[in-house]
Design a protein around this motif. Sequence first.
Motif, PDB file in Angstrom:
ATOM      1  N   ASP A 164      15.600 -12.395 -17.963  1.00 18.29           N
ATOM      2  CA  ASP A 164      15.397 -11.561 -19.037  1.00 18.29           C
ATOM      3  C   ASP A 164      13.771 -11.866 -19.364  1.00 18.29           C
ATOM      4  OD1 ASP A 164      15.665 -14.082 -19.989  1.00 18.29           O
ATOM      5  OD2 ASP A 164      16.816 -13.633 -21.643  1.00 18.29           O
ATOM      6  N   GLY A 165      13.229 -12.503 -18.391  1.00 15.84           N
ATOM      7  CA  GLY A 165      11.764 -13.238 -18.600  1.00 15.84           C
ATOM      8  C   GLY A 165      10.772 -11.821 -17.918  1.00 15.84           C
ATOM      9  N   ILE A 166      10.113 -12.509 -16.795  1.00 16.11           N
ATOM     10  CA  ILE A 166       8.855 -11.698 -16.386  1.00 16.11           C
ATOM     11  C   ILE A 166       9.234 -11.800 -14.862  1.00 16.11           C
ATOM     12  CG2 ILE A 166       7.331 -12.404 -18.027  1.00 16.11           C
ATOM     13  CD1 ILE A 166       6.025 -14.537 -15.912  1.00 16.11           C
ATOM     14  N   ASP A 167       8.490 -10.589 -14.125  1.00 19.94           N
ATOM     15  CA  ASP A 167       8.480 -10.353 -12.695  1.00 19.94           C
ATOM     16  C   ASP A 167       6.878 -10.466 -12.436  1.00 19.94           C
ATOM     17  OD1 ASP A 167      11.248 -10.342 -11.963  1.00 19.94           O
ATOM     18  OD2 ASP A 167      11.114  -7.857 -12.256  1.00 19.94           O
ATOM     19  N   VAL A 168       6.440 -11.064 -11.352  1.00 19.56           N
ATOM     20  CA  VAL A 168       5.084 -11.198 -11.085  1.00 19.56           C
ATOM     21  C   VAL A 168       4.608 -10.752  -9.548  1.00 19.56           C
ATOM     22  CG1 VAL A 168       3.167 -12.845 -10.943  1.00 19.56           C
ATOM     23  CG2 VAL A 168       4.894 -13.066 -12.796  1.00 19.56           C
ATOM     24  N   ARG A 187      14.577  -9.554  -5.723  1.00 19.44           N
ATOM     25  CA  ARG A 187      14.226 -10.419  -5.192  1.00 19.44           C
ATOM     26  C   ARG A 187      12.993 -10.989  -4.750  1.00 19.44           C
ATOM     27  NH1 ARG A 187      17.944 -13.978  -6.035  1.00 19.44           N
ATOM     28  NH2 ARG A 187      17.341 -15.196  -4.213  1.00 19.44           N
ATOM     29  N   ASN A 188      12.513 -11.926  -4.536  1.00 18.59           N
ATOM     30  CA  ASN A 188      11.183 -12.319  -3.899  1.00 18.59           C
ATOM     31  C   ASN A 188      10.905 -11.608  -2.592  1.00 18.59           C
ATOM     32  OD1 ASN A 188      10.837 -14.106  -6.191  1.00 18.59           O
ATOM     33  ND2 ASN A 188      12.034 -15.653  -4.967  1.00 18.59           N
ATOM     34  N   TRP A 189       9.627 -11.323  -2.321  1.00 20.03           N
ATOM     35  CA  TRP A 189       9.106 -10.797  -1.105  1.00 20.03           C
ATOM     36  C   TRP A 189       7.761 -11.046  -0.715  1.00 20.03           C
ATOM     37  CZ3 TRP A 189       5.319  -7.332  -2.059  1.00 20.03           C
ATOM     38  CH2 TRP A 189       5.516  -6.711  -3.132  1.00 20.03           C
ATOM     39  N   ALA A 190       6.976 -11.123   0.415  1.00 22.65           N
ATOM     40  CA  ALA A 190       5.825 -11.229   0.494  1.00 22.65           C
ATOM     41  C   ALA A 190       5.609 -10.081   1.621  1.00 22.65           C
ATOM     42  CB  ALA A 190       5.535 -12.743   1.070  1.00 22.65           C
ATOM     43  N   VAL A 191       4.186  -9.528   1.458  1.00 22.24           N
ATOM     44  CA  VAL A 191       3.850  -8.765   2.635  1.00 22.24           C
ATOM     45  C   VAL A 191       2.585  -9.485   2.968  1.00 22.24           C
ATOM     46  CG1 VAL A 191       2.875  -6.525   2.973  1.00 22.24           C
ATOM     47  CG2 VAL A 191       4.837  -6.634   1.581  1.00 22.24           C
ATOM     48  N   ARG A 234       7.093 -12.069  -7.062  1.00 21.37           N
ATOM     49  CA  ARG A 234       8.187 -13.371  -7.662  1.00 21.37           C
ATOM     50  C   ARG A 234       9.154 -12.573  -8.544  1.00 21.37           C
ATOM     51  NH1 ARG A 234       6.623 -14.824  -4.154  1.00 21.37           N
ATOM     52  NH2 ARG A 234       5.125 -16.540  -3.323  1.00 21.37           N
ATOM     53  N   GLY A 235      10.258 -12.404  -8.319  1.00 16.57           N
ATOM     54  CA  GLY A 235      11.319 -12.173  -8.982  1.00 16.57           C
ATOM     55  C   GLY A 235      12.326 -13.016  -9.287  1.00 16.57           C
ATOM     56  N   GLU A 236      13.742 -12.616  -8.909  1.00 23.53           N
ATOM     57  CA  GLU A 236      14.957 -13.393  -9.104  1.00 23.53           C
ATOM     58  C   GLU A 236      14.856 -14.667  -8.240  1.00 23.53           C
ATOM     59  OE1 GLU A 236      18.255 -14.152 -11.478  1.00 23.53           O
ATOM     60  OE2 GLU A 236      16.759 -12.292 -11.467  1.00 23.53           O
ATOM     61  N   GLY A 237      14.889 -15.747  -8.440  1.00 21.70           N
ATOM     62  CA  GLY A 237      15.050 -16.919  -7.837  1.00 21.70           C
ATOM     63  C   GLY A 237      13.450 -17.498  -7.525  1.00 21.70           C
ATOM     64  N   GLY A 238      12.534 -17.016  -8.266  1.00 20.13           N
ATOM     65  CA  GLY A 238      11.088 -17.547  -8.080  1.00 20.13           C
ATOM     66  C   GLY A 238      10.653 -18.115  -9.561  1.00 20.13           C
ATOM     67  N   ASP A 263       9.069  -1.377  -9.931  1.00 21.46           N
ATOM     68  CA  ASP A 263      10.089  -1.160  -9.071  1.00 21.46           C
ATOM     69  C   ASP A 263       9.384  -1.762  -7.526  1.00 21.46           C
ATOM     70  OD1 ASP A 263      11.448  -0.087  -6.807  1.00 21.46           O
ATOM     71  OD2 ASP A 263      11.436   1.999  -7.918  1.00 21.46           O
ATOM     72  N   SER A 264       9.749  -3.188  -7.581  1.00 24.90           N
ATOM     73  CA  SER A 264       9.182  -3.909  -6.261  1.00 24.90           C
ATOM     74  C   SER A 264       9.450  -3.319  -5.090  1.00 24.90           C
ATOM     75  CB  SER A 264       9.433  -5.399  -6.683  1.00 24.90           C
ATOM     76  OG  SER A 264      10.977  -5.522  -6.027  1.00 24.90           O
TER      77      SER A 264
END
Length: 285
Positions: A72-76, A127-131, A139-143, A171-172
């Motif tokens: 319930d915080g932030i996505d980055v 979830r986290n991902w990287a391109v 940085r989402g859930e688990g980051g 919408d990541s």
Amino acid sequence: MAELEFPAATAALPAAAVHYARHGLRVFPCVPKHKRPMTENGFKDATTSVGVVESWWRSWPWASIGIPTGGDGIDVLDIDVYASGDGYGAFAELEDARLVDGWAAKVRTPSGGMHVYFPADPAWPQRNWAVTASHIDFRGEGGYVIVPPSFGAGTKRYEVMETAPAARPLDSARVRDFLRPPPPPIVAPPRALDRSPDAIVRRIAGFVARQSEGNRNRALFWAACRVAELDLPEDYAHGALGMAALRTGLKQEEAVATIRSAYRTVSATRSLHLDPGPAPPPLGL
């Protein structure tokens, strides 16, 4: 999302950590000027308990402030800067495509990169991902991220650049797909044309079957000559070409007579070494 209100840029790190906790954002201490957690379970130890936060920063007053992402915080969205390139160009393309309009804040990182904050939706964990080719991470859930006014590896701080009141979740998946389009479908290379006698005769028979009235006999004669030149027996030609000729409406006795005539012509031509004359083009062969 918990209330996103940043502490003063000049706030001491202990006060800033308490500020975040009081505004409902879970925090945990990280190694000063680094990103490594100092607690045993890392970001999983993050808390909004002011008493616990105060205790941590009394023990480690120069600890960087980490905040878990997701929940319930932030996505980055993390715009990286490297010697080989940066993610600002790709981020500009995302802005042009209206895929990152809902940001809540932009934070300049000590490396010259940028963290773009979005409200996280606990009902929609991402979830986290990287391109890496675009120099952009998510940085989402688990980051987790380091937040202002923490220091980087040198003397530069994480600094708030802008904030926006009307924020919405990112919408990541759409962002990732835009940055990393799916590969084009694999197209099988064209097969080499089958040059076997059977395959050639099948193509010739197909040519015969496509003929219309007025050209049926001439086409069948040409086709039978080609089959004869392959040294295939006449019975083979009757079987392969006769059925194709019948499908065009040619009578069976006409087809039989034309094929026999073609074989006699090829035989005579070979005996005399003469040119059998012009023939219709092998359309589609």
